[in-house]
Scaffold this motif. Sequence first.
Motif, PDB file in Angstrom:
ATOM      1  N   GLU A   1      -3.988  -4.326  16.769  1.00 22.36           N
ATOM      2  CA  GLU A   1      -4.183  -2.983  17.437  1.00 22.36           C
ATOM      3  C   GLU A   1      -3.089  -2.063  17.422  1.00 22.36           C
ATOM      4  OE1 GLU A   1      -7.147  -2.721  18.706  1.00 22.36           O
ATOM      5  OE2 GLU A   1      -7.411  -4.752  17.976  1.00 22.36           O
ATOM      6  N   LEU A   2      -1.832  -2.565  17.011  1.00 25.53           N
ATOM      7  CA  LEU A   2      -0.935  -1.385  17.128  1.00 25.53           C
ATOM      8  C   LEU A   2      -0.517  -1.108  15.588  1.00 25.53           C
ATOM      9  CD1 LEU A   2       1.584  -0.320  18.342  1.00 25.53           C
ATOM     10  CD2 LEU A   2       2.797  -2.296  18.176  1.00 25.53           C
ATOM     11  N   ALA A   3      -0.662   0.280  15.573  1.00 23.63           N
ATOM     12  CA  ALA A   3      -0.520   1.079  14.218  1.00 23.63           C
ATOM     13  C   ALA A   3      -1.599   0.664  13.386  1.00 23.63           C
ATOM     14  CB  ALA A   3       0.758   0.711  13.651  1.00 23.63           C
ATOM     15  N   LYS A   4      -2.976   0.406  14.045  1.00 23.99           N
ATOM     16  CA  LYS A   4      -3.915  -0.104  13.097  1.00 23.99           C
ATOM     17  C   LYS A   4      -4.419   0.802  11.860  1.00 23.99           C
ATOM     18  CE  LYS A   4      -8.613  -1.752  14.466  1.00 23.99           C
ATOM     19  NZ  LYS A   4      -9.221  -2.098  15.404  1.00 23.99           N
ATOM     20  N   GLY A   5      -4.603   0.054  11.002  1.00 31.53           N
ATOM     21  CA  GLY A   5      -5.107   1.035   9.801  1.00 31.53           C
ATOM     22  C   GLY A   5      -3.952   1.672   9.099  1.00 31.53           C
ATOM     23  N   ARG A   6      -2.545   1.623   9.436  1.00 31.17           N
ATOM     24  CA  ARG A   6      -1.761   2.317   8.823  1.00 31.17           C
ATOM     25  C   ARG A   6      -1.091   1.402   7.795  1.00 31.17           C
ATOM     26  NH1 ARG A   6       1.700   5.911  12.821  1.00 31.17           N
ATOM     27  NH2 ARG A   6       2.156   6.702  10.783  1.00 31.17           N
ATOM     28  N   PRO A   7      -0.843   2.151   6.621  1.00 39.73           N
ATOM     29  CA  PRO A   7      -0.561   3.385   6.165  1.00 39.73           C
ATOM     30  C   PRO A   7      -2.287   4.106   6.153  1.00 39.73           C
ATOM     31  CG  PRO A   7      -0.017   2.355   4.242  1.00 39.73           C
ATOM     32  CD  PRO A   7      -0.098   1.247   5.514  1.00 39.73           C
ATOM     33  N   ASP A   8      -2.747   5.244   6.902  1.00 41.78           N
ATOM     34  CA  ASP A   8      -3.933   5.650   6.673  1.00 41.78           C
ATOM     35  C   ASP A   8      -3.846   7.074   6.014  1.00 41.78           C
ATOM     36  OD1 ASP A   8      -2.430   7.686   8.470  1.00 41.78           O
ATOM     37  OD2 ASP A   8      -3.391   7.352  10.134  1.00 41.78           O
ATOM     38  N   GLU A   9      -4.646   7.862   6.103  1.00 42.84           N
ATOM     39  CA  GLU A   9      -5.025   9.033   4.917  1.00 42.84           C
ATOM     40  C   GLU A   9      -4.022  10.083   5.534  1.00 42.84           C
ATOM     41  OE1 GLU A   9      -8.808  10.953   5.422  1.00 42.84           O
ATOM     42  OE2 GLU A   9      -9.795   9.252   4.997  1.00 42.84           O
ATOM     43  N   LYS A  10      -3.590  10.185   6.584  1.00 44.36           N
ATOM     44  CA  LYS A  10      -2.361  11.201   6.903  1.00 44.36           C
ATOM     45  C   LYS A  10      -1.027  10.577   6.352  1.00 44.36           C
ATOM     46  CE  LYS A  10      -0.111  13.564  10.589  1.00 44.36           C
ATOM     47  NZ  LYS A  10       0.235  13.685  11.905  1.00 44.36           N
ATOM     48  N   ASP A  11      -0.659   9.302   6.594  1.00 43.76           N
ATOM     49  CA  ASP A  11       0.414   8.713   5.725  1.00 43.76           C
ATOM     50  C   ASP A  11       0.118   8.807   4.366  1.00 43.76           C
ATOM     51  OD1 ASP A  11       1.693   7.600   8.159  1.00 43.76           O
ATOM     52  OD2 ASP A  11      -0.138   6.024   8.169  1.00 43.76           O
ATOM     53  N   GLU A  12      -0.898   8.710   3.480  1.00 41.15           N
ATOM     54  CA  GLU A  12      -1.145   8.472   2.042  1.00 41.15           C
ATOM     55  C   GLU A  12      -0.596   9.922   1.526  1.00 41.15           C
ATOM     56  OE1 GLU A  12      -4.753   7.074   0.630  1.00 41.15           O
ATOM     57  OE2 GLU A  12      -4.308   7.827  -1.469  1.00 41.15           O
ATOM     58  N   ARG A  13      -1.134  11.088   2.268  1.00 36.00           N
ATOM     59  CA  ARG A  13      -0.784  12.220   1.793  1.00 36.00           C
ATOM     60  C   ARG A  13       0.993  12.413   1.898  1.00 36.00           C
ATOM     61  NH1 ARG A  13      -5.149  14.086   4.960  1.00 36.00           N
ATOM     62  NH2 ARG A  13      -3.816  14.805   6.607  1.00 36.00           N
ATOM     63  N   ILE A  14       1.571  11.978   2.841  1.00 39.76           N
ATOM     64  CA  ILE A  14       2.861  12.149   2.917  1.00 39.76           C
ATOM     65  C   ILE A  14       3.634  11.253   1.802  1.00 39.76           C
ATOM     66  CG2 ILE A  14       5.195  11.703   4.205  1.00 39.76           C
ATOM     67  CD1 ILE A  14       3.229  12.155   6.674  1.00 39.76           C
ATOM     68  N   GLN A  15       3.001  10.034   1.689  1.00 40.59           N
ATOM     69  CA  GLN A  15       3.470   9.067   0.594  1.00 40.59           C
ATOM     70  C   GLN A  15       3.098   9.557  -0.835  1.00 40.59           C
ATOM     71  OE1 GLN A  15       1.498   5.612   2.141  1.00 40.59           O
ATOM     72  NE2 GLN A  15       3.127   5.777   3.937  1.00 40.59           N
ATOM     73  N   ARG A  16       2.252  10.223  -1.165  1.00 39.33           N
ATOM     74  CA  ARG A  16       1.934  10.791  -2.338  1.00 39.33           C
ATOM     75  C   ARG A  16       2.680  12.169  -2.793  1.00 39.33           C
ATOM     76  NH1 ARG A  16      -3.658  10.996  -5.166  1.00 39.33           N
ATOM     77  NH2 ARG A  16      -4.688   9.100  -4.279  1.00 39.33           N
ATOM     78  N   LYS A  17       2.959  12.725  -1.889  1.00 36.55           N
ATOM     79  CA  LYS A  17       3.826  14.064  -1.683  1.00 36.55           C
ATOM     80  C   LYS A  17       5.181  13.476  -2.039  1.00 36.55           C
ATOM     81  CE  LYS A  17       4.941  18.368  -1.036  1.00 36.55           C
ATOM     82  NZ  LYS A  17       6.337  18.637  -1.183  1.00 36.55           N
ATOM     83  N   LEU A  18       5.542  12.613  -1.648  1.00 38.13           N
ATOM     84  CA  LEU A  18       7.088  12.011  -1.771  1.00 38.13           C
ATOM     85  C   LEU A  18       6.890  11.620  -3.415  1.00 38.13           C
ATOM     86  CD1 LEU A  18       9.783  11.010  -1.252  1.00 38.13           C
ATOM     87  CD2 LEU A  18       8.916   8.901  -0.440  1.00 38.13           C
ATOM     88  N   GLY A  19       5.941  10.827  -3.850  1.00 39.41           N
ATOM     89  CA  GLY A  19       5.747  10.533  -5.147  1.00 39.41           C
ATOM     90  C   GLY A  19       5.900  11.866  -6.161  1.00 39.41           C
TER      91      GLY A  19
ATOM     92  N   LYS B   1       0.887  -1.099   0.050  1.00 37.62           N
ATOM     93  CA  LYS B   1      -0.091  -0.060   0.111  1.00 37.62           C
ATOM     94  C   LYS B   1       0.946   1.285   0.116  1.00 37.62           C
ATOM     95  CE  LYS B   1      -4.227   1.291   2.292  1.00 37.62           C
ATOM     96  NZ  LYS B   1      -4.901   1.380   3.470  1.00 37.62           N
ATOM     97  N   THR B   2       1.933   1.161   0.959  1.00 42.65           N
ATOM     98  CA  THR B   2       2.936   2.431   0.898  1.00 42.65           C
ATOM     99  C   THR B   2       3.451   2.795  -0.480  1.00 42.65           C
ATOM    100  OG1 THR B   2       3.442   1.779   3.172  1.00 42.65           O
ATOM    101  CG2 THR B   2       5.068   3.123   1.948  1.00 42.65           C
ATOM    102  N   ILE B   3       4.189   1.621  -0.995  1.00 48.84           N
ATOM    103  CA  ILE B   3       4.474   1.693  -2.245  1.00 48.84           C
ATOM    104  C   ILE B   3       3.501   2.352  -3.462  1.00 48.84           C
ATOM    105  CG2 ILE B   3       5.679   0.386  -4.526  1.00 48.84           C
ATOM    106  CD1 ILE B   3       7.536   0.907  -1.633  1.00 48.84           C
ATOM    107  N   GLN B   4       2.316   1.919  -3.445  1.00 47.19           N
ATOM    108  CA  GLN B   4       1.236   1.955  -4.465  1.00 47.19           C
ATOM    109  C   GLN B   4       1.102   3.575  -4.184  1.00 47.19           C
ATOM    110  OE1 GLN B   4      -1.573  -0.857  -3.781  1.00 47.19           O
ATOM    111  NE2 GLN B   4      -0.978  -2.148  -5.273  1.00 47.19           N
ATOM    112  N   ASN B   5       0.785   3.994  -2.747  1.00 48.90           N
ATOM    113  CA  ASN B   5       0.727   5.541  -2.651  1.00 48.90           C
ATOM    114  C   ASN B   5       1.730   6.442  -2.901  1.00 48.90           C
ATOM    115  OD1 ASN B   5      -1.602   4.832  -1.078  1.00 48.90           O
ATOM    116  ND2 ASN B   5      -0.865   5.010   1.045  1.00 48.90           N
ATOM    117  N   ILE B   6       3.017   5.785  -2.934  1.00 43.18           N
ATOM    118  CA  ILE B   6       4.101   6.744  -3.531  1.00 43.18           C
ATOM    119  C   ILE B   6       3.751   7.057  -5.033  1.00 43.18           C
ATOM    120  CG2 ILE B   6       6.567   7.016  -3.791  1.00 43.18           C
ATOM    121  CD1 ILE B   6       6.950   5.423  -1.343  1.00 43.18           C
ATOM    122  N   ALA B   7       3.432   5.852  -5.819  1.00 42.06           N
ATOM    123  CA  ALA B   7       3.289   5.851  -7.279  1.00 42.06           C
ATOM    124  C   ALA B   7       1.944   6.813  -7.558  1.00 42.06           C
ATOM    125  CB  ALA B   7       3.406   4.271  -7.798  1.00 42.06           C
ATOM    126  N   LYS B   8       1.081   6.979  -6.737  1.00 42.07           N
ATOM    127  CA  LYS B   8      -0.112   7.612  -6.973  1.00 42.07           C
ATOM    128  C   LYS B   8       0.217   9.307  -7.192  1.00 42.07           C
ATOM    129  CE  LYS B   8      -3.790   5.113  -4.413  1.00 42.07           C
ATOM    130  NZ  LYS B   8      -4.233   4.893  -3.084  1.00 42.07           N
TER     131      LYS B   8
END
Length: 274
Positions: free
Chosen positions: A125-143, A16-23
């Motif tokens: 229960e730990l880091a549940k749902g991550r990468p989440d929307e906030k992470d995705e914004r950072i990952q897209r910006k990197l892309g 998901k992280t890699i795909q978010n960067i590519a987005k």
Amino acid sequence: MKVHLIYFSPGGTTKKTIQNIAKGMKDVEIIEHDMLKKENREKKYSFSKNELVIIGMPTMTKLFGLPKEIIGVLNGNNTPFVGAVTCGNGYYGKALIVMKKAMEERGFKMVAGGGFVGQYTFSKELAKGRPDEKDERIQRKLGEDVYKKVFLKKDITFNTKLKIDWPNEGVFSTIKCALISAAPGIGGAVPRSWNELFVSDTCIQCGKCVRHCPVEAITLTDHIEINRDKCIGCYGCANVCPVSAIKLANKTMIKAVENVMKFRDKRKEPDVFI
Ligand SMILES: Cc1cc2nc3c(=O)[nH]c(=O)nc-3n(C[C@H](O)[C@H](O)[C@H](O)COP(=O)(O)O)c2cc1C
């Protein structure tokens, strides 16, 4: 322009992280190479200097999974790459540094990197749902930034210092990291005695775990059988199971996870290097 996404992602968060960067990139042709699949690790890959590779792996102080095998089939020709590593809200240690070195030895040139957070492999229960929307914004910006740098400015220099992300969670993790850091190689491995898994009788024998296992360690006859000698301890089987029938069985491993849970309640934000 071709962008190759190469990932090893038993729990799906690295993918998901890699795909978010590519987005974050426009007008590019995206080609995915899922390295959980054995047949993809048996191919040989050659990339030109006009292509971009985005590679991602989970971490365990160093890289976790089959990093040597995966990087060993990749050949770059001064090919720019983005390295992304994921951790479970803890630390990624030297993972980005060893990834950079190993990829550059195979003809790639790091243009950017990131230490990201993905839902913890061993607890939902730990880091549940991550990468989440906030992470995705950072990952897209990197892309977006990589796209501008590499494809528009034709700049493949990288002068940013990568960090060693050392743990801050007690003696156990510090000793573990020191040992893995000092050991040769780019990857960390789970001790075989810790790999023991328990399959409960809620198993519906759907075979998802069999198909998902990266090392063909699981067979289904009239029950699920896990071959401990083949198992690399990625816990992908447990994470893909629709009825949560697969659980950790080794006491030391269960204790280690309990220990980790005590220290990781504060949200960790991604580190981006460009
Ligand atoms: C064997 C193993 C060891 C791990 N060690 C660490 C660690 O040292 N620190 C950490 O923060 N996360 C650790 N993790 C968690 C994963 O790196 C993290 O949850 C990652 O997002 C999983 O990626 P995936 O969903 O693509 O499989 C470990 C996971 C595994 C399977």
